[in-house]
Design a protein around this motif. Structure first.
Motif, PDB file in Angstrom:
ATOM      1  N   ARG A 230      70.237  26.464  26.842  1.00 41.45           N
ATOM      2  CA  ARG A 230      70.505  25.482  27.897  1.00 41.45           C
ATOM      3  C   ARG A 230      69.972  24.123  27.453  1.00 41.45           C
ATOM      4  NH1 ARG A 230      67.478  28.749  32.534  1.00 41.45           N
ATOM      5  NH2 ARG A 230      65.999  28.771  30.782  1.00 41.45           N
TER       6      ARG A 230
ATOM      7  N   ARG B 238      60.825  30.352  23.891  1.00 40.68           N
ATOM      8  CA  ARG B 238      61.048  30.440  25.336  1.00 40.68           C
ATOM      9  C   ARG B 238      60.805  31.862  25.836  1.00 40.68           C
ATOM     10  NH1 ARG B 238      61.023  26.893  28.971  1.00 40.68           N
ATOM     11  NH2 ARG B 238      63.025  27.260  29.993  1.00 40.68           N
TER      12      ARG B 238
ATOM     13  N   ASP C  56      69.202  14.780  38.167  1.00 43.42           N
ATOM     14  CA  ASP C  56      69.547  16.206  38.065  1.00 43.42           C
ATOM     15  C   ASP C  56      68.830  16.851  36.889  1.00 43.42           C
ATOM     16  OD1 ASP C  56      71.204  15.960  40.253  1.00 43.42           O
ATOM     17  OD2 ASP C  56      73.028  15.703  39.063  1.00 43.42           O
TER      18      ASP C  56
ATOM     19  N   GLN D 296      66.149  19.924  36.950  1.00 45.17           N
ATOM     20  CA  GLN D 296      66.299  21.142  36.139  1.00 45.17           C
ATOM     21  C   GLN D 296      65.027  21.407  35.338  1.00 45.17           C
ATOM     22  OE1 GLN D 296      70.338  19.672  34.585  1.00 45.17           O
ATOM     23  NE2 GLN D 296      70.507  21.874  34.315  1.00 45.17           N
TER      24      GLN D 296
ATOM     25  N   GLU E  77      75.173  25.312  23.611  1.00 49.26           N
ATOM     26  CA  GLU E  77      75.907  26.126  24.586  1.00 49.26           C
ATOM     27  C   GLU E  77      76.474  27.378  23.932  1.00 49.26           C
ATOM     28  OE1 GLU E  77      78.775  23.479  26.181  1.00 49.26           O
ATOM     29  OE2 GLU E  77      77.371  22.482  27.554  1.00 49.26           O
TER      30      GLU E  77
ATOM     31  N   ARG F 191      62.449  22.915  37.480  1.00 53.60           N
ATOM     32  CA  ARG F 191      62.734  24.331  37.788  1.00 53.60           C
ATOM     33  C   ARG F 191      62.698  25.205  36.531  1.00 53.60           C
ATOM     34  NH1 ARG F 191      66.908  21.752  40.843  1.00 53.60           N
ATOM     35  NH2 ARG F 191      68.465  22.441  39.303  1.00 53.60           N
ATOM     36  N   ASP F 192      62.320  24.614  35.413  1.00 57.16           N
ATOM     37  CA  ASP F 192      62.245  25.336  34.134  1.00 57.16           C
ATOM     38  C   ASP F 192      63.595  25.949  33.760  1.00 57.16           C
ATOM     39  OD1 ASP F 192      60.902  26.065  31.831  1.00 57.16           O
ATOM     40  OD2 ASP F 192      60.293  28.015  32.628  1.00 57.16           O
ATOM     41  N   GLU F 193      64.666  25.196  33.995  1.00 62.36           N
ATOM     42  CA  GLU F 193      66.016  25.661  33.682  1.00 62.36           C
ATOM     43  C   GLU F 193      66.572  25.009  32.421  1.00 62.36           C
ATOM     44  OE1 GLU F 193      67.289  26.304  38.389  1.00 62.36           O
ATOM     45  OE2 GLU F 193      68.207  24.716  37.182  1.00 62.36           O
ATOM     46  N   VAL F 194      65.708  24.347  31.660  1.00 62.85           N
ATOM     47  CA  VAL F 194      66.137  23.642  30.450  1.00 62.85           C
ATOM     48  C   VAL F 194      65.405  24.228  29.250  1.00 62.85           C
ATOM     49  CG1 VAL F 194      66.150  21.425  29.240  1.00 62.85           C
ATOM     50  CG2 VAL F 194      66.664  21.518  31.687  1.00 62.85           C
ATOM     51  N   ASP F 195      66.178  24.589  28.237  1.00 65.28           N
ATOM     52  CA  ASP F 195      65.575  25.071  26.991  1.00 65.28           C
ATOM     53  C   ASP F 195      65.353  23.936  25.999  1.00 65.28           C
ATOM     54  OD1 ASP F 195      65.646  27.785  27.842  1.00 65.28           O
ATOM     55  OD2 ASP F 195      67.774  27.880  27.304  1.00 65.28           O
TER      56      ASP F 195
END
Length: 710
Positions: A98, A68, A112, A116, A93, A119-123
């Motif tokens: 993420r 990442r 949701d 996410q 966590e 928005r590239d908010e998930v690993d």
């Protein structure tokens, strides 16, 4: 890769590892960094076979963090069980990763999660293998995910293989997914339970090429396999052979509190788990049952209670298995043996992952082989059934319930068969149901014969494990083709028996009393099956209240620990028809005495029987005599009697018995009638017979059977 780059990668990986475990002095286990380097620096495909507790999750979490940081997309982690997903998300966590999941229990969160991802908010995205074939996910989300995927991780990768102890057809789809991904996307598969045959099979799946791969053979050769020693120094293994279920339960009642910490008690069937948990709770032990039939929220609650040591044990089927993570689990005990040493190793691997000592004890049962045979045959596809399913499908989608009514296969085996045919390319799941692909399909008899032969060999190996006088850990290691296998010095054969053998008299009495418990509810059918009207049965919707059966009773389930054994002997293939024994009749009378019906029956009616007329007649007459009730006689066959075989789906089962019984010549009183039969499976026979009796004047029909299947 230059030496400087390699050093930088190792330093970054080590820093991520220390952040993950929360220790500034943490170091990689042998093989961990090699796997990470292959994934991050070389974009390779890797298979890691290491013992439970070794740190396989550290490999994919650290690799994810590094990828990442390099701008790669999210890791897709294919995980087979909800319990495992929950543990993986919690571990992520702690590592600052993420992680989110898409599975059958969180549909309300999917939008949701997708937002996410956008928005590239998930690993890390965790998905089940079944989700990969969900039409909406496969067609709407998967293509975009494949374009962005940074790494694919296949956890519990032995499930890919026909030869793995827990093969799941949906895992086979991963080969197609891998083929669609760019060849530069790293792929990691991990497992703790794979012998050489499984390793070779999984490596072949990983080496299935890629969307821009010039040579699939080259990809296959490039799969890095890292195998480590599988010995678990913390485990103290033992086997205690006792004569029957009562003595095993009595031992458990006597010594559960002597086992260290909290742990897992495995059983082979749902009924055994529920009955054992009930017995232990009744005698003051804090335990809970955990099976595939347990509500998902209750399962999550039970997992948390075990991790917090709020219960002494979970009494579980294999539903609590792969990946469940409680590092200080003190013991694993089996009431009945799994069907192979490999499966056994996987389950006992839950214990002692982060402690110096954990106790592992097997209490095998005389009924184990019979249970193994049932599950082995239930999971094998049948040529005639498969051809029936393919022939029933066309290009118009057919839902599973509708298909069930067309092919006379029950829902659970039908769903498994559809998965196999889907993986083989003969059918495809689409919006609205299933369609035939039109691709040619042939039954691979040789393959299934080889698998069946391997299953039988594995069962024999399990018997050998129980009886060996050599080191038990060494035996398990050799079963997994671990070349480092050596005597452990801790098991009962190496160091002497470490567990007590004596059983308290009060425990023996309590166990015997529990196993002698009788009376299982038989719930009445209240709605006609979908599709029955298409088979010539003129009914649909709910059954009219004036034609329904009332709540019924069975002496016991065929799978029960106590009376189940006696019933299995009565109904065994080839067993002669015989009158009910005084002991069984006495137990039935106890069920009737405890029934608590609103109004006492005024007569007894028997079902007609082709296979066990003497058994049913003697049971009905015996109940009538003891209860001082008039015996009205037996229903008779009409229109040639029932057709078809037990075990079909509901619509076909109903069609085979509709208008096949009559009450001609019977004097049916106006009050409640006790309807007696030998066993209940689908309950449609009892439903149709009750309707006949209600139409003949019975105010209520109370079904009673010796055995309840399932």
């Amino acid at each position: 890769m230059t030496a400087a780059t390699s050093t930088e990668t190792r330093q970054a990986a080590l820093a991520a590892l220390r952040e993950l475990v929360g220790r500034a002095d943490a170091e990689f286990h042998e093989g961990q960094y090699e796997a990470i380097e292959a994934l991050v620096a070389e974009c390779r495909r890797a298979l890691v076979v290491q013992r439970t507790g070794w740190g396989k999750s550290a490999v994919y979490f650290v690799a994810t963090l590094l990828l990442r940081r390099q701008g790669a997309g999210p890791t897709v982690l294919v995980s087979p069980l909800l319990a495992l997903m929950r543990d993986q998300i919690a571990a992520a966590e702690r590592a600052g990763v993420r992680a989110v999941a898409i599975n059958s229990t969180n549909a309300h969160e999917w939008s949701d999660v997708l937002a996410q991802l956008d928005r590239d908010e998930v690993d890390v995205l965790l998905v089940s293998p079944e989700r990969l074939n969900n039409p909406a996910f496969r067609e709407q989300q998967l293509p975009a995910l494949v374009r962005r995927i940074g790494m694919l991780v296949v956890d519990e990768a032995h499930c890919i293989s026909d030869w793995g102890h827990d093969f799941r057809p949906d895992y086979r789809r991963l080969r197609d997914l891998i083929a669609e991904m760019p060849a530069t996307v790293p792929v990691l598969a991990t497992t703790a339970t794979a012998n050489s045959r499984v390793v070779a099979d999984v490596a072949e799946q990983l080496g299935s090429g890629g969307a821009d791969s010039a040579s699939p053979d080259a990809a296959d050769a490039d799969v890095l396999t890292i195998r480590g020693p599988l010995a678990r120094a913390s485990l103290r293994l033992g086997v205690l052979r006792l004569p029957d279920s009562a003595s095993r339960l009595a031992w458990l009642l006597s010594h559960l509190d002597d086992l260290p910490g909290s742990g897992i008690i495995y059983t082979l069937t749902v009924a055994a788990a529920v009955d054992t948990a009930r017995l232990l709770r009744e005698h003051g032990h804090e335990v809970r049952a955990y099976t595939g039939q347990t509500d998902s929220d209750e399962r999550a609650e039970s997992e948390g209670m075990l991790k917090r040591n709020e219960v002494k044990a979970l009494v579980a089927t294999s539903a609590l298995g792969m990946g469940f993570d409680k590092p200080d689990l003190g013991f694993v005990l089996h009431l009945g043996a799994p069907s192979s040493p490999v499966a056994y190793y996987q389950q006992v691997g839950r214990a002692g992952r982060a402690s110096d000592s954990a106790d592992v004890l097997l209490l095998p049962g005389v009924e184990d082989r019979e249970i193994w045979h049932y599950f082995a045959t239930a999971s094998m596809p049948d040529r005639e059934r498969a051809e029936r399913v393919i022939g029933a499908l066309g290009q118009t989608p057919v839902s599973t319930p509708a298909l069930e009514a067309m092919v006379d296969i029950r829902r659970t085996p039908l769903e498994l068969l559809l998965k196999v045919l889907d993986v083989d390319g003969a059918v495809r799941r689409v919006q609205g149901g299933w369609v035939a692909t039109g691709e040619p399909w042939t039954y691979d008899a040789e393959r299934y014969e080889r698998i069946a032969a391997e299953r039988i060999a594995e069962q024999q190996h399990m018997i050998e494990y129980e009886r060996t006088d050599g080191c038990r850990m060494e035996f398990l290691q050799r079963s997994l083709d671990d070349e480092t296998a050596a005597p452990c010095g801790r098991c009962d054969n190496c160091a002497g028996v470490w567990f007590p053998r004596e059983i308290r008299k009060t425990a023996t009495e309590a166990a015997a009393g529990s196993l002698d418990r009788v009376g299982i509810p038989v719930e009445p059918r209240k709605a006609w099956p979908t599709g029955a009207d298409r088979l010539g049965v003129p009914v649909k919707g709910r059954i009219a209240p004036a034609e329904q059966a009332a709540d019924g009773r069975a002496l016991a389930r065929l799978t029960d620990l106590g009376w189940g054994g006696t019933l299995r002997e009565i109904f065994a293939a080839g067993a002669p028809d015989a009158a009910v024994t005084p002991q069984a009749l006495g137990a039935c009378v106890r069920v009737l005495a405890d029934w608590g019906w609103d109004e006492r029956p005024v007569a007894v009616v028997a079902m007609p029987s082709r296979s066990r007329p003497l058994l049913v007649d003697s049971l009905a007459r015996g109940i009538a005599e003891v209860g001082r009730l008039p015996y009205a006689g037996a229903l008779s066959f009409a229109n040639g009697g029932p057709t078809g075989q037990p075990g079909g789906n509901s619509a076909f089962r109903l069609a085979g018995i509709w208008d096949r019984f009559r009450a001609d010549g019977l004097e049916i009183p106006a009050g409640p009638v006790l309807l007696v039969d030998d066993q209940a499976d689908s309950r449609w026979t009892l439903t149709v017979a009750a309707r006949v009796l209600r139409q003949s004047g019975a105010a209520a029909v109370l079904p009673f059977v010796l055995a309840l299947r399932g």
